[in-house]
Design a protein around this motif. Structure first.
Motif: not given
Length: 608
Positions: A191-192, A195-201, A250-251, A310-314
Motif C-alpha cells: 500500500k505504501w 501511494i508513493e507512485r501516486e504522489k510521484n505522478e 498507515y505507516w 528508504t528502500a521503498q522510496r528508492a
C-alpha cells in the motif's frame, strides 16, 4: 532486492567504494561489539573489588590496573569507531556523488538517443523532475544501505552467536523478532508503494507544468492566467499532502504494531537475563554485557523500518528511472526506415547539377497508427538546387523536413541523402538548418554561432557573423560576441536571434540546407537583413525551403506543391504559374482584395 541488485549492476564501477564502505562498517561494528565485553569485564572487576573492600580484605591486587586497562580499551574502541566511521562517511559521500554522476550521465545519454516521438509525449519539466527525484532517492538509499548493511548483518550474527553460547532461549527469541518485524513491514510495503507512485505522478506533473509556465511566462501574463496556473499547481501539491497524510497514518499505525511486538519480545529477553542473574547463572558483568548486546540487537531490527522506508522510496524512484533507461529508441521511434546514403542511379549525367542530393521515394508517414500525414510522396532535389515546399497549413511540409533530419521513421518508402553515411549523426552533419524558432542556448553569441562547429576559430565565427549581419548589433553590446544572451536568447530581438541562427548554419557549412519558415516571424526590416544572409547561405548549396512569402518562392529553381499529404505538382515557378494548380491559385489570391481570398491565402502560411 531486485532493485538493489539492478542498481549495483548499473553502477558496478563503484564496487571499490562499496567494499571500502562495508569494510569500514565492519570495523565499526567490531569496535561496537567489543564495548559490552569490556564493560562486562569492568563490571565484574569493580563488583569483586567492592565486595573485597566491604568484606575488609582491601582492594585486590591489580584491580586498579585492570580497570584502567579496560578504560583504555574503551577509549581505543571509541577512537577506532570515530575515525573509521568518518572515513566510511567520506567514502560514502564520494560514492554517492559518483553514483549521481553515473546515473545522471546515462540518463542524459539515453534521452539524447531517444527519438523525437518520445518528446512529443513528455513535458520537459517532467523529464527533469523525474531525473532529480529518482537519482536523489537512489543515491540516498545506496549510501545508507552500504553503510548499514554490514553493521546490521554482523551485529545480528554476533549477538545471536553470543546468546547461544550463554543461554540458547535468548537466541530463539531474537530469531523470532527478525522475521516477525520483517513480515509486518512487508504487509505495509504494498500500500505504501502504491501511494508513493501516486504522489510521484502529481509531483512530476506539477514540475512539468511549472517548467512550461516559466518558459512561457509572457503568454501566461498576457492572458492573465496566473491565478489559474497557481491553482492547478497547488492542486497537485494539495493532492500530495492528502496522499502523504494517508500514507503516513498507515505507516505509523503499522510501525506502532511492529514496535509493540518488538517490545514484548525484548521484555521477555530482559526478564530472562534478570532472572538468570538473580539465580546466579550470570555474573553482574555478564548481565551488563548481555543487556548491552540486546540493545545492540534491537537497533538493527528497528533500523529495518527506516531501511525499508528508504528502500521503498528508492524502488519507486528507480522504477521511473529504469522505465526511461529500458526504452528502446528503435521501438519508441516506430517501425520504418530513416534516411540512408543515396544510391547510384543509372542514366544520370556526370554534372553535379544533374545528380540528386535528396530523394524521396513513395514516402508514407503518420504521427499515430492510423492517419497518414504523407501518402506516397516522391521527388528529387538536385545538387545546388533550390526547391520550395508549398501547401496548406498541416499539409506535411514540416513533416517532410522532420523525416529528412531523421527525427521520425518513415512508415513506408524511403529517403536517400547524399553523404547520409551509416548513422543519423553522419546524416545530420551534412544538413544545415534554420528553423522558424531560432532555438538558441543560454551561452554567449559566439558559442551559439559555433554550436554546429565548436572547433571553429574566433576569426571564422566573426566572419560568418558579418555575412549574416550579426556584427551590426553584436559589436554594440558591452561584451560583444561574448555577451550572454539568456535562456533561448531572451535578451535579443526576434531578428537578432534569427540572424545568429543563420550565422550558425553558415559556419556549419553543410552541403544541404533546410529553411523552415526562417523569416516568417520577423518584421520587414529584420526580414530584409536575415533574407540577405539566407541568400548568401543558399548560394551554390542544395536548399529545401518552406517559405511564407511568394517573393521568396518565386526565386527558387523548382516548387513542390503538396495537397492532402500528396505531391500535387512539381515544376519551376513559371511552369506552375500557368498550370492552374496550388501555386497558380496563390498568385491569383495575392492580387485579390476580398477578405475570403485573403483568408484563403493565410491557410497556406503564405503572404503576398
Amino acid at each position: 532486492m531486485s532493485t538493489i541488485l539492478r542498481i549495483l549492476r548499473f553502477t558496478r564501477s563503484l564496487t571499490p567504494y562499496y567494499l571500502a564502505i562495508m569494510a569500514a562498517a565492519a570495523v565499526v561494528t567490531i569496535a561496537g561489539i567489543a564495548v559490552p565485553f569490556i564493560t562486562g569485564a569492568a563490571t565484574d572487576t569493580v563488583v569483586d573489588a567492592v565486595g573485597s573492600v566491604s568484606g575488609g580484605s582491601g582492594i585486590p591486587d591489580g584491580a586498579i590496573r585492570t580497570v584502567m586497562l579496560l578504560a583504555l580499551a574503551l577509549l581505543a574502541a571509541s577512537l577506532v569507531e570515530t575515525v573509521v566511521s568518518n572515513l566510511g562517511g567520506y567514502w560514502g559521500d564520494v560514492m554517492s556523488e559518483r553514483m549521481r554522476a553515473i546515473l545522471s550521465t546515462r540518463y542524459f545519454e539515453q534521452l539524447l538517443a531517444l527519438p523525437q516521438r518520445y518528446y512529443d509525449n513528455e513535458l520537459t519539466g517532467t523529464i527533469v523532475a523525474r531525473l532529480n527525484r529518482s537519482i536523489t532517492e537512489i543515491t540516498n538509499f545506496m549510501k545508507t544501505f552500504s553503510n548499514m548493511f554490514v553493521t546490521m548483518l554482523m551485529t545480528t550474527v554476533a549477538v545471536l552467536a553470543i546468546s547461544v553460547w550463554h543461554y540458547w532461549p535468548l537466541a530463539v527469541l531474537l530469531l523470532l523478532a527478525y522475521p516477525a518485524y520483517l513480515w509486518l513491514t512487508a504487509l505495509t510495503s504494498r500500500k505504501w508503494q502504491r501511494i508513493e507512485r501516486e504522489k510521484n505522478e502529481h509531483v512530476d506533473e506539477a514540475s512539468g507544468r511549472f517548467a512550461e509556465v516559466v518558459g512561457q511566462i509572457r503568454v501566461v501574463k498576457s492572458f492573465a492566467r496566473e491565478s489559474s496556473e497557481l491553482d492547478r499547481f497547488s492542486g497537485h501539491f494539495g493532492e500530495t499532502v492528502r496522499l502523504a497524510s494517508e500514507q503516513s497514518r498507515y505507516w505509523h499505525t503499522m510501525d506502532a504494531v511492529r514496535r509493540g511486538v518488538l517490545n514484548l519480545i525484548f521484555f521477555a529477553l530482559y526478564a530472562m537475563i534478570f532472572v538468570r542473574t538473580v539465580t546466579g547463572h550470570f555474573t553482574p558483568g555478564e548481565m551488563v554485557m548481555l543487556i548491552q548486546l540486546m540493545a545492540m540487537a534491537r537497533q538493527p531490527v528497528q533500523n529495518l523500518s527506516w531501511v525499508v522506508d528508504t528502500a521503498q522510496r528508492a524502488a519507486a524512484g528507480s522504477r521511473s528511472y529504469f522505465e526511461v533507461m529500458d526504452l528502446d529508441p528503435a521501438v519508441v521511434g516506430g517501425e520504418g526506415s530513416r534516411p540512408r546514403e543515396l544510391e547510384a542511379t543509372a542514366g544520370i549525367g556526370d554534372a553535379d547539377s544533374e545528380r540528386p542530393a535528396v530523394r524521396f521515394r513513395d514516402v508514407d508517414f503518420g504521427y499515430d497508427e492510423h492517419a497518414l500525414v504523407l501518402d506516397g510522396v516522391s521527388f528529387d532535389v538536385r545538387r545546388g538546387e533550390r526547391v520550395a515546399l508549398v501547401g496548406e497549413s498541416g499539409g506535411g511540409k514540416t513533416t517532410l523536413i522532420n523525416l529528412l533530419l531523421g527525427l521520425y521513421a518513415v512508415r513506408e518508402g524511403g529517403i536517400e541523402v547524399a553523404g547520409a553515411g551509416s548513422d543519423l549523426a553522419a546524416l545530420r552533419r551534412n544538413i544545415g538548418v534554420v528553423f522558424q524558432d531560432p532555438s538558441l542556448f543560454s551561452g554567449t553569441i559566439a558559442e551559439n554561432i559555433a554550436y554546429g562547429r565548436p572547433e571553429a576559430t574566433r576569426e571564422e565565427i566573426e566572419a560568418v557573423a558579418r555575412r549574416a549581419a550579426v556584427d551590426g548589433f553584436a559589436s554594440k553590446l558591452p561584451d560583444g560576441y561574448d555577451t550572454v544572451i539568456g535562456e533561448r536568447g531572451m535578451k535579443l530581438s526576434g531578428g537578432q536571434k534569427q540572424r545568429i541562427a543563420v550565422a550558425r548554419a553558415m559556419l556549419k557549412d553543410a552541403p544541404i540546407l533546410v529553411l523552415d519558415e526562417a523569416t516568417s516571424a520577423l518584421d520587414t526590416k529584420s526580414e530584409r537583413l536575415v533574407q540577405a544572409g539566407l541568400d548568401d547561405l543558399m548560394r551554390d548549396r542544395t536548399s529545401l525551403i518552406i517559405a511564407h512569402r511568394l517573393s521568396t518562392i518565386a526565386e527558387v529553381d523548382r516548387i513542390v506543391t503538396l495537397r492532402d499529404g500528396r505531391v500535387d505538382e512539381i515544376g519551376s515557378p513559371a511552369e506552375l504559374a500557368a498550370s492552374g494548380g496550388i501555386y497558380a491559385e496563390l498568385l491569383a489570391l495575392q492580387h485579390s482584395a476580398s477578405k475570403a481570398d485573403r483568408k484563403r491565402l493565410k491557410s497556406f502560411d503564405v503572404i503576398g
